[in-house]
Design a protein around this motif. Structure first.
Motif, mmCIF file in Angstrom:
data_model
loop_
_atom_site.group_PDB
_atom_site.id
_atom_site.type_symbol
_atom_site.label_atom_id
_atom_site.label_comp_id
_atom_site.label_asym_id
_atom_site.label_seq_id
_atom_site.Cartn_x
_atom_site.Cartn_y
_atom_site.Cartn_z
ATOM 1 N N SER A 57 22.711 3.488 10.458
ATOM 2 C CA SER A 57 22.547 3.589 9.010
ATOM 3 C C SER A 57 21.262 2.946 8.502
ATOM 4 O O SER A 57 21.001 2.940 7.313
ATOM 5 C CB SER A 57 23.747 2.932 8.314
ATOM 6 O OG SER A 57 23.718 3.168 6.922
ATOM 7 N N VAL A 58 20.457 2.397 9.405
ATOM 8 C CA VAL A 58 19.210 1.760 8.981
ATOM 9 C C VAL A 58 18.250 2.806 8.430
ATOM 10 O O VAL A 58 18.051 3.860 9.027
ATOM 11 C CB VAL A 58 18.545 1.021 10.164
ATOM 12 C CG1 VAL A 58 17.188 0.461 9.742
ATOM 13 C CG2 VAL A 58 19.447 -0.106 10.660
ATOM 14 N N LYS A 59 17.675 2.516 7.279
ATOM 15 C CA LYS A 59 16.654 3.401 6.714
ATOM 16 C C LYS A 59 15.524 2.546 6.163
ATOM 17 O O LYS A 59 15.722 1.377 5.828
ATOM 18 C CB LYS A 59 17.228 4.322 5.640
ATOM 19 C CG LYS A 59 17.823 3.636 4.429
ATOM 20 C CD LYS A 59 18.380 4.672 3.464
ATOM 21 C CE LYS A 59 18.899 4.017 2.182
ATOM 22 N NZ LYS A 59 20.094 3.219 2.421
ATOM 23 N N SER A 60 14.321 3.145 6.092
ATOM 24 C CA SER A 60 13.148 2.356 5.741
ATOM 25 C C SER A 60 12.075 3.237 5.131
ATOM 26 O O SER A 60 12.005 4.443 5.422
ATOM 27 C CB SER A 60 12.606 1.651 6.995
ATOM 28 O OG SER A 60 11.569 0.762 6.669
ATOM 29 N N ALA A 61 11.245 2.639 4.286
ATOM 30 C CA ALA A 61 10.117 3.361 3.693
ATOM 31 C C ALA A 61 9.023 2.387 3.298
ATOM 32 O O ALA A 61 9.303 1.252 2.903
ATOM 33 C CB ALA A 61 10.567 4.160 2.473
ATOM 34 N N ASN A 62 7.773 2.813 3.432
ATOM 35 C CA ASN A 62 6.635 2.047 2.933
ATOM 36 C C ASN A 62 6.363 2.425 1.480
ATOM 37 O O ASN A 62 6.472 3.607 1.106
ATOM 38 C CB ASN A 62 5.388 2.320 3.783
ATOM 39 C CG ASN A 62 5.320 1.431 5.006
ATOM 40 O OD1 ASN A 62 5.768 0.292 4.970
ATOM 41 N ND2 ASN A 62 4.762 1.940 6.087
ATOM 42 N N HIS A 63 6.002 1.442 0.685
ATOM 43 C CA HIS A 63 5.701 1.658 -0.726
ATOM 44 C C HIS A 63 4.329 1.077 -1.062
ATOM 45 O O HIS A 63 3.946 0.019 -0.559
ATOM 46 C CB HIS A 63 6.756 0.990 -1.607
ATOM 47 C CG HIS A 63 8.145 1.524 -1.397
ATOM 48 N ND1 HIS A 63 8.596 2.689 -1.968
ATOM 49 C CD2 HIS A 63 9.170 1.057 -0.642
ATOM 50 C CE1 HIS A 63 9.843 2.914 -1.599
ATOM 51 N NE2 HIS A 63 10.216 1.936 -0.780
ATOM 52 N N VAL A 64 3.604 1.766 -1.936
ATOM 53 C CA VAL A 64 2.261 1.345 -2.308
ATOM 54 C C VAL A 64 2.321 0.209 -3.323
ATOM 55 O O VAL A 64 3.091 0.261 -4.287
ATOM 56 C CB VAL A 64 1.468 2.521 -2.900
ATOM 57 C CG1 VAL A 64 0.035 2.079 -3.244
ATOM 58 C CG2 VAL A 64 1.436 3.693 -1.939
ATOM 59 N N VAL A 65 1.505 -0.796 -3.114
ATOM 60 C CA VAL A 65 1.336 -1.866 -4.103
ATOM 61 C C VAL A 65 0.281 -1.372 -5.093
ATOM 62 O O VAL A 65 -0.905 -1.687 -4.993
ATOM 63 C CB VAL A 65 0.916 -3.188 -3.428
ATOM 64 C CG1 VAL A 65 0.683 -4.283 -4.468
ATOM 65 C CG2 VAL A 65 1.981 -3.629 -2.433
ATOM 66 N N THR A 66 0.738 -0.533 -6.022
ATOM 67 C CA THR A 66 -0.180 0.042 -7.001
ATOM 68 C C THR A 66 -0.642 -1.025 -7.981
ATOM 69 O O THR A 66 -0.006 -2.073 -8.152
ATOM 70 C CB THR A 66 0.504 1.175 -7.779
ATOM 71 O OG1 THR A 66 1.618 0.622 -8.499
ATOM 72 C CG2 THR A 66 1.005 2.259 -6.836
ATOM 73 N N ARG A 67 -1.753 -0.722 -8.638
ATOM 74 C CA ARG A 67 -2.298 -1.644 -9.632
ATOM 75 C C ARG A 67 -2.023 -1.154 -11.049
ATOM 76 O O ARG A 67 -2.704 -1.551 -12.001
ATOM 77 C CB ARG A 67 -3.798 -1.818 -9.407
ATOM 78 C CG ARG A 67 -4.147 -2.329 -8.014
ATOM 79 C CD ARG A 67 -5.646 -2.395 -7.809
ATOM 80 N NE ARG A 67 -5.983 -2.589 -6.404
ATOM 81 C CZ ARG A 67 -7.203 -2.418 -5.892
ATOM 82 N NH1 ARG A 67 -8.211 -2.056 -6.687
ATOM 83 N NH2 ARG A 67 -7.417 -2.607 -4.601
ATOM 84 N N THR A 68 -1.023 -0.299 -11.163
ATOM 85 C CA THR A 68 -0.653 0.246 -12.477
ATOM 86 C C THR A 68 0.504 -0.519 -13.096
ATOM 87 O O THR A 68 0.931 -0.207 -14.203
ATOM 88 C CB THR A 68 -0.271 1.722 -12.336
ATOM 89 O OG1 THR A 68 0.768 1.856 -11.350
ATOM 90 C CG2 THR A 68 -1.469 2.561 -11.894
ATOM 91 N N VAL A 69 1.014 -1.522 -12.384
ATOM 92 C CA VAL A 69 2.104 -2.342 -12.910
ATOM 93 C C VAL A 69 1.518 -3.613 -13.527
ATOM 94 O O VAL A 69 0.363 -3.977 -13.252
ATOM 95 C CB VAL A 69 3.105 -2.710 -11.786
ATOM 96 C CG1 VAL A 69 3.734 -1.459 -11.199
ATOM 97 C CG2 VAL A 69 2.420 -3.533 -10.688
ATOM 98 N N PRO A 70 2.290 -4.315 -14.347
ATOM 99 C CA PRO A 70 1.766 -5.567 -14.925
ATOM 100 C C PRO A 70 1.499 -6.604 -13.839
ATOM 101 O O PRO A 70 2.203 -6.672 -12.830
ATOM 102 C CB PRO A 70 2.909 -6.024 -15.847
ATOM 103 C CG PRO A 70 3.713 -4.790 -16.124
ATOM 104 C CD PRO A 70 3.615 -3.944 -14.895
ATOM 105 N N LYS A 71 0.487 -7.420 -14.053
ATOM 106 C CA LYS A 71 0.198 -8.523 -13.135
ATOM 107 C C LYS A 71 1.242 -9.624 -13.327
ATOM 108 O O LYS A 71 1.691 -9.877 -14.450
ATOM 109 C CB LYS A 71 -1.190 -9.100 -13.403
ATOM 110 C CG LYS A 71 -2.335 -8.139 -13.169
ATOM 111 C CD LYS A 71 -3.658 -8.820 -13.494
ATOM 112 C CE LYS A 71 -4.834 -7.897 -13.264
ATOM 113 N NZ LYS A 71 -6.134 -8.555 -13.583
#
Length: 599
Positions: A358-372
């Motif tokens: 049942s293990v699942k995984s994904a990479n996500h981008v550290v975008t710069r469109t979110v608040p600092k």
């Protein structure tokens, strides 16, 4: 010091045209599914359910990049549905903090781990202060645990212990009126032993616990660390086999009743695509990745449920069969805080183990469109204020970007030219210069990073390119030895992952990538200032102190004679830029045509 956790240059990779459906597959999910209640975390009456999802957030190879990295170091490639790719600006701990904090919402069982090289080869804001700022940032990111990487040994085991335990620097003292408290998280070094005691220099493992759930973490760095770190950094240490070490401590954890285990391994692989969301398992488990981590993963005991890896600065979410033939998740989140990996580990309360199917995984981008994240912004401002008097000084001027990408990079060529010029100041008889590709940590960007103006190269930017404080060394070699040095780029320990030295402008030759081993270097093509190299003649070569010690597998460079040690390499680059550029006449990027690639 060296920086070979930089992606290897000159490696031929396979790129595949993916079907649209596969192109969008950002998650690596294992084949079978558990019953519907497997992901149910609510209890039945007063009893907890059998299964509990645990969120594992992970990243690797931050290298002190607190601010958003510049140029290609601050971008990721994303595969689109039509098979094309687009680039996305990514990275910066102000944004990473926001992404991690958002990801944790709704996940009461969440643990954050890292795969090594959190520090070392860092930009000025961190490197100038022996990476105390990065440790402070990681504390604010709520990092729970990390393995050591090779760069954690750049300043030796004693300095690593200070980063763990706190205290002022032994020679530079305290930088602020607040005592440095060290890391809130454990550094794990299971396979790094003190030669005298034969015991790990730091904790070999750590157990995360919440209520009735416990997961063990084992941390190792690559066994080959001594070959890619200066001798002083690993003095008195032994580095043991990764697989044997992990298997040993998996048994220790099991004996303590800990059956859910994650390995943090500072060693990695090379995915078939450079896109972070490439479906690594599109043609079957383990088919989309090559490199050292594959053999490691295939031999680590099935008792280990997932592998968080690093070192190669690449991004992948793959499954690789364990020794029993069952697929097991292996992940890496590129480098510099541009990505984070979100993995779901389903804990079975009946067995105390992870339900691997049942293990699942994904990479996500550290975008710069979110608040600092305001607390990280405040931290960066504090350290930038201390660094500004040194970092903002102009040291040169460029007419365009000077990238550090490619088998031969313009930035690598520029450094080699600078070291040749400096070598000739020390000794007019200096013939050529060679620079290791892993020591070129970044390129120079034409666009202003701050208020300095476009085309201005600041000391801080130069420090980001060359942060190791190596010296420029001159040594004598025979022509036969010079030829052998070039062959060592693609043979011996560098056979699988060539390390192509960056040459000064007067050295040219051909690399034939259709050949194997030493034959890739076309000996008859080697020219110095247009003339063939005489095997019996003596040549004076400028390198950095890491290469002069035989680092990166260049054993012949460790056999030079008539040594002369000069200033540090960044000072040599600064001297060259100052002498050869001005606001009115900026220096142009080298063309990078000294090595001809035949394929």
């Amino acid at each position: 010091m060296p920086a070979t956790s930089q992606p290897y240059r000159g490696r031929r990779r396979t790129h595949r045209l993916l079907a649209a459906a596969a192109a969008l597959a950002t998650a690596g999910a294992l084949a079978a599914a558990l019953p519907a209640e497997a992901h149910e975390s609510k209890g039945h009456g007063h009893l907890p359910s059998r299964y509990q999802d645990v969120q594992l957030l992970s990243f690797n190879d931050l290298h002190g990049n607190l601010e958003p990295p510049s140029g290609s170091s601050g971008r990721v490639s994303e595969l689109q549905a039509d098979g094309t790719t687009k680039t996305i600006d990514a990275g910066g701990v102000e944004y990473l903090a926001t992404h991690l904090r958002e990801a944790r919402k709704g996940h009461p069982y969440s643990v954050t781990a890292a795969g090594g090289d959190m520090v070392g080869a860092s930009p000025l804001i961190s490197g100038l202060f022996h990476d105390e700022p990065t440790i402070e940032a990681l504390n604010k990111l709520d990092l729970d645990v990390t393995s050591v990487g090779n760069h954690e040994f750049d300043e030796g085991a004693r300095e690593l212990a200070r980063l763990q335990n706190g205290g002022c620097h032994p020679t530079d003292g305290c930088y602020t009126d607040q005592r440095f408290t060290g890391a809130d998280f454990p550094y794990l070094a299971a396979n790094v032993l003190d030669e005298k005691t034969n015991r790990p220099i730091l904790k070999p493992y750590w157990v995360w616990k919440k209520k009735d759930i416990k997961i063990g973490f084992i941390g190792v760095t690559l066994e080959g660390t001594p070959g890619i770190v200066s001798a002083d950094g690993v003095k008195g240490l032994k580095f043991k086999d990764e697989v044997e070490t992990i298997n040993k401590y998996a048994r220790v954890l099991q004996a303590q009743g800990v059956k859910s285990i994650v390995a943090l391994i500072h060693e990695g692989g090379f995915p078939a695509s450079g896109a972070y969301n490439y479906d690594c398992d599109s043609a079957g488990a383990g088919s989309g990745i090559s490199g050292p981590i594959v053999d490691i993963a295939k031999n680590i005991t099935p008792a280990v449920d997932a592998l968080v890896t690093g070192h190669t600065h690449t991004a992948y979410v793959c499954t690789v069969p364990d020794p029993s033939g069952k697929p097991r998740m292996v992940t890496s989140a590129a480098s510099f805080g541009r990505l984070y990996t979100d993995t779901t580990l389903t804990y079975d309360r009946f067995t105390g183990d992870i339900a691997r199917t049942s293990v699942k995984s994904a990479n996500h981008v550290v975008t710069r469109t979110v608040p600092k994240a305001p607390d990280l912004t405040e931290l960066i401002a504090k350290w930038n204020t201390l660094a500004a008097p040194i970092g903002n000084r102009a040291i040169g001027y460029i007419s365009a970007d000077v990238p550090n990408t490619g088998t031969e990079s313009p930035m690598g060529d520029l450094i080699a030219d600078a070291q040749l010029a400096y070598g000739r100041e020390l000794d007019p008889g200096t013939d050529l210069a060679l620079m290791n590709p892993g020591g070129v940590r970044a390129g120079l960007t034409y666009a202003a990073k701050g208020s300095e103006g476009d085309g201005v190269v600041t000391y801080a930017e130069g420090f980001t390119v060359q942060p190791f404080s190596n010296t420029v060394n001159l040594q004598d070699f025979t022509g036969a030895q010079l030829i052998q040095v070039l062959k060592e780029q693609v043979s011996g320990t560098n056979t699988a992952a060539p390390k192509i030295l960056q040459p000064s402008a007067n050295l040219t030759y051909t690399l034939d990538l259709t050949k194997t081993g030493e034959d890739r270097v076309v000996t008859d093509s080697i020219r110095l200032s247009g003339a063939a190299v005489d095997p019996a003649a003596t040549y004076r070569i400028a390198t950095n102190s890491f290469l002069a010690g035989g680092g990166d597998g260049f054993t012949t460079l460790g056999q030079g004679t008539n040594d002369l040690v000069g200033t540090d390499d960044l000072a040599a680059l600064e001297k060259y830029l100052t002498a050869n550029s001005s606001p009115a006449n900026p220096i142009a990027p080298p063309v990078a045509n000294r090595i001809t690639i035949a394929s």
